[in-house]
Motif scaffolding. Structure first.
Motif, PDB file in Angstrom:
ATOM      1  N   GLN A  78     -10.236   3.463  -6.013  1.00  0.00           N
ATOM      2  CA  GLN A  78      -9.976   2.276  -6.832  1.00  0.00           C
ATOM      3  C   GLN A  78     -10.446   1.006  -6.127  1.00  0.00           C
ATOM      4  O   GLN A  78     -10.967   0.092  -6.771  1.00  0.00           O
ATOM      5  N   ILE A  79     -10.261   0.950  -4.822  1.00  0.00           N
ATOM      6  CA  ILE A  79     -10.699  -0.217  -4.058  1.00  0.00           C
ATOM      7  C   ILE A  79     -12.218  -0.362  -4.148  1.00  0.00           C
ATOM      8  O   ILE A  79     -12.737  -1.444  -4.417  1.00  0.00           O
ATOM      9  N   VAL A  80     -12.929   0.737  -3.929  1.00  0.00           N
ATOM     10  CA  VAL A  80     -14.392   0.695  -3.980  1.00  0.00           C
ATOM     11  C   VAL A  80     -14.861   0.339  -5.393  1.00  0.00           C
ATOM     12  O   VAL A  80     -15.760  -0.491  -5.571  1.00  0.00           O
ATOM     13  N   ALA A  81     -14.249   0.933  -6.413  1.00  0.00           N
ATOM     14  CA  ALA A  81     -14.620   0.625  -7.795  1.00  0.00           C
ATOM     15  C   ALA A  81     -14.350  -0.846  -8.122  1.00  0.00           C
ATOM     16  O   ALA A  81     -15.171  -1.507  -8.779  1.00  0.00           O
ATOM     17  N   MET A 108     -11.395 -10.254  -8.694  1.00  0.00           N
ATOM     18  CA  MET A 108     -10.933 -10.469  -7.316  1.00  0.00           C
ATOM     19  C   MET A 108      -9.458 -10.099  -7.201  1.00  0.00           C
ATOM     20  O   MET A 108      -9.040  -9.445  -6.250  1.00  0.00           O
ATOM     21  N   HIS A 109      -8.667 -10.494  -8.184  1.00  0.00           N
ATOM     22  CA  HIS A 109      -7.239 -10.178  -8.168  1.00  0.00           C
ATOM     23  C   HIS A 109      -7.012  -8.660  -8.207  1.00  0.00           C
ATOM     24  O   HIS A 109      -6.152  -8.135  -7.497  1.00  0.00           O
ATOM     25  N   ALA A 110      -7.792  -7.956  -9.020  1.00  0.00           N
ATOM     26  CA  ALA A 110      -7.666  -6.493  -9.094  1.00  0.00           C
ATOM     27  C   ALA A 110      -7.994  -5.864  -7.744  1.00  0.00           C
ATOM     28  O   ALA A 110      -7.266  -4.982  -7.269  1.00  0.00           O
ATOM     29  N   HIS A 114      -1.796  -2.870  -2.072  1.00  0.00           N
ATOM     30  CA  HIS A 114      -0.963  -1.695  -2.357  1.00  0.00           C
ATOM     31  C   HIS A 114      -1.322  -0.548  -1.403  1.00  0.00           C
ATOM     32  O   HIS A 114      -0.438   0.100  -0.838  1.00  0.00           O
ATOM     33  N   ASN A 115      -2.616  -0.314  -1.220  1.00  0.00           N
ATOM     34  CA  ASN A 115      -3.065   0.750  -0.331  1.00  0.00           C
ATOM     35  C   ASN A 115      -2.601   0.500   1.105  1.00  0.00           C
ATOM     36  O   ASN A 115      -2.121   1.418   1.781  1.00  0.00           O
ATOM     37  N   CYS A 116      -2.723  -0.727   1.560  1.00  0.00           N
ATOM     38  CA  CYS A 116      -2.286  -1.042   2.926  1.00  0.00           C
ATOM     39  C   CYS A 116      -0.790  -0.811   3.092  1.00  0.00           C
ATOM     40  O   CYS A 116      -0.350  -0.258   4.106  1.00  0.00           O
ATOM     41  N   LEU A 117      -0.023  -1.204   2.101  1.00  0.00           N
ATOM     42  CA  LEU A 117       1.426  -0.989   2.157  1.00  0.00           C
ATOM     43  C   LEU A 117       1.748   0.502   2.225  1.00  0.00           C
ATOM     44  O   LEU A 117       2.589   0.933   3.028  1.00  0.00           O
TER      45      LEU A 117
END
Length: 126
Positions: free
Chosen positions: A11-14, A36-38, A45-48
């Motif tokens: 999702q991050i890459v997309a 940018m917000h997405a 979220h991923n880092c958390l």
């Protein structure tokens, strides 16, 4: 949990690719800010999730991995600042750098390997 992390990385890459396309095509500033917000939401979220896993599992490189997250947060802030300044050339340049850093960060997969019980190469040196 690690499969979920892999999905989040996708999702991050997309999201990053969608933002790059939005900027490159000259879409409105509000649309670029939405993209940018997405990206930032998926990333935070991923880092958390990763940091929760590291703390729970006693990941020995947790401090260093969290520092990587912080440096990526700083890069995201610089990117957002460039978007708000409506500087397309700088935004694309920063996106390229951020994309390289994020892909490198995702490919390391140290946290997922640790969670699976694998030995992390070079871990003894930290």
């Amino acid at each position: 949990m690690t499969a979920a992390l892999d999905e989040e990385h996708g999702q991050i890459v997309a999201s990053m690719n969608a933002l790059y396309d939005a900027v490159d095509c000259g879409t409105s500033l509000s649309f670029q800010r939405l993209k940018m917000h997405a990206l930032e939401s998926f990333f935070r979220h991923n880092c958390l999730e990763e940091e929760t896993m590291m703390d729970r599992d006693g990941f020995i490189r947790s401090r260093f991995h969290k520092e990587e997250h912080r440096s990526l947060y700083i890069a995201l802030h610089a990117l957002e600042t460039a978007i708000l300044a409506d500087n397309q050339g700088n935004v694309l340049k920063l996106l390229d750098k951020l994309r390289d850093a994020l892909i490198s960060h995702v490919r390391i997969q140290e946290v997922a390997d640790w969670h699976r019980g694998c030995q992390v190469p070079g871990a003894a040196e930290y």
